[in-house]
Design an enzyme around this catalytic site. Sequence first.
Site: not given
Ligand code: NDP
Length: 453
Positions: A48, A51, A177, A181, A437, A442
């Site tokens: 976080c 980033k 996420y 990002e 405003h 708003e």
């Molecule tokens: P996420 O679980 O959000 O997303 C993982 C992504 O990878 C999904 O789109 C998934 O696809 C895809 N995926 C998974 N396996 C494969 C594969 N084998 N091949 C291709 N694509 C794949 O994980 P992140 O890594 O983005 O983030 C991890 C966690 O960190 C999040 O769950 C979040 O809670 C936290 N985080 C929070 C942030 C914030 O609050 N701003 C910022 C960054 C991270 P599909 O959608 O099809 O499952």
Amino acid sequence: MSQYDFDLFVIGAGSGGVRAARTTAGLGKKVAVAEGRFLGGTCVNIGCVPKKLFSYGSHFHEEFAQAAGFGWTVGASAFDWPTLRDNKNKEIERLNGIYHNLLVDSGVELIEGYASLKGPNEVVVGDKTYTAERILIATGSVPFMPEFPGSEYAVSSDAVFYLETFPKRSLVLGGGYIAVEFAGIFQGLGAESHLVYRGDQPLKGFDEEVRQFALDEMQKKGVQFHLNANIERIEKVDTGLKVTLTNQETLEVDLVLCATGRIPKVDGLNLEQVGVTQGKTGEVVVDEQFQSSVPSIYALGDVINRLQLTPVALAEAMTLVNNLYQPELPSKQMDYSNIPTAVFCHPNIATVGMSEETARDTFERVEIYSSAFRPMKHTLSGSDERHLMKLIVDAASRKVVGAHMVGTDAGEVMQGIAIAIKAGATKEVFDSTVGIHPTGAEEFVTMRTLTRN
Ligand code: NDP
């Protein structure tokens, strides 16, 4: 005198572990924390915080371009990656120091090294064994890296924060996420930015309208989406990395980031031998009190794989400490409903409560109020960025059950809206709230016309 070295032994000094340790120590208990890497965990070091700093950095080029409409002449600008990376590193070191002091000043014994369980009340770090009445596993998570030919050329989010050189051409795999990002960060810092996602729209689980809106806005800024595709292979060539997608498209880039989810960090903990039950992804299975199958062993945060969010780990820690060490207070239960969250893509997304789709599945009748508009700043800036605000109302109770925003500082706006939703505010309460405003926010109290029901 206790028969144990410690009342509580915490494994992992990330957000949840540090909060549990120092609050418990503050209540006069004897507490230790073992940490093998860095203080503050993923959030502070490779998540976080850095980033968000990168995200701030990646907005400037737009600001320079937009300044002209307001009468400014901005000279030639250039981005220097080592400056951003090293300034970020200095800030993280400062935060590591703060975490160190927070722990030590509250009386926690800091033990450097990776810990593993030896028994229900025993932990080993290096060649030393410690005993504790209770053990808390707060080891967090690690990136999941898919395997395909050439996957060794891809990096995870662990490495992306320390890159030696900034890529001219980047590719992010994933649609969660981290993927959206970083696609925005790379684009904002001047790289050609590709996002490859296996589904038809990133950010699964978010409100559909929000997903499409954010995708369109990111596309307008220059992020190139390759949807319904995955990486088939990566080959190293003289000029970079040649990436072949499952749809047979090929791309040449300098960096591939796999942002494909995070899995509980349980390696080396010795969970099985001690009898701690694990779930499908290796997560420690705990009950509502964060107690594992071994009654003296607890777990919280990413390692239990509920919601991988820092504020959730903090809230879990506060619930645990309340219930274990503050018998004078009423017992608490962690409330996972209406947790607000933000995605720091460009523009930001923030959301609390239900998506339109979930609300339609949950309630008999819903009312949708949605407004997409050009923010006032962009009437002069020349930018074609648009923002979206959306409220979802359960028609029977009149309660606002979901709020969504795509726009500048959406997270800052949504934090306040989340309080209203948590308090059960009705649409009429929103309507009777006087707006500030002129702001974009708003819009949340002025959306009177029903978009659809
Ligand atoms: P996420 O679980 O959000 O997303 C993982 C992504 O990878 C999904 O789109 C998934 O696809 C895809 N995926 C998974 N396996 C494969 C594969 N084998 N091949 C291709 N694509 C794949 O994980 P992140 O890594 O983005 O983030 C991890 C966690 O960190 C999040 O769950 C979040 O809670 C936290 N985080 C929070 C942030 C914030 O609050 N701003 C910022 C960054 C991270 P599909 O959608 O099809 O499952």
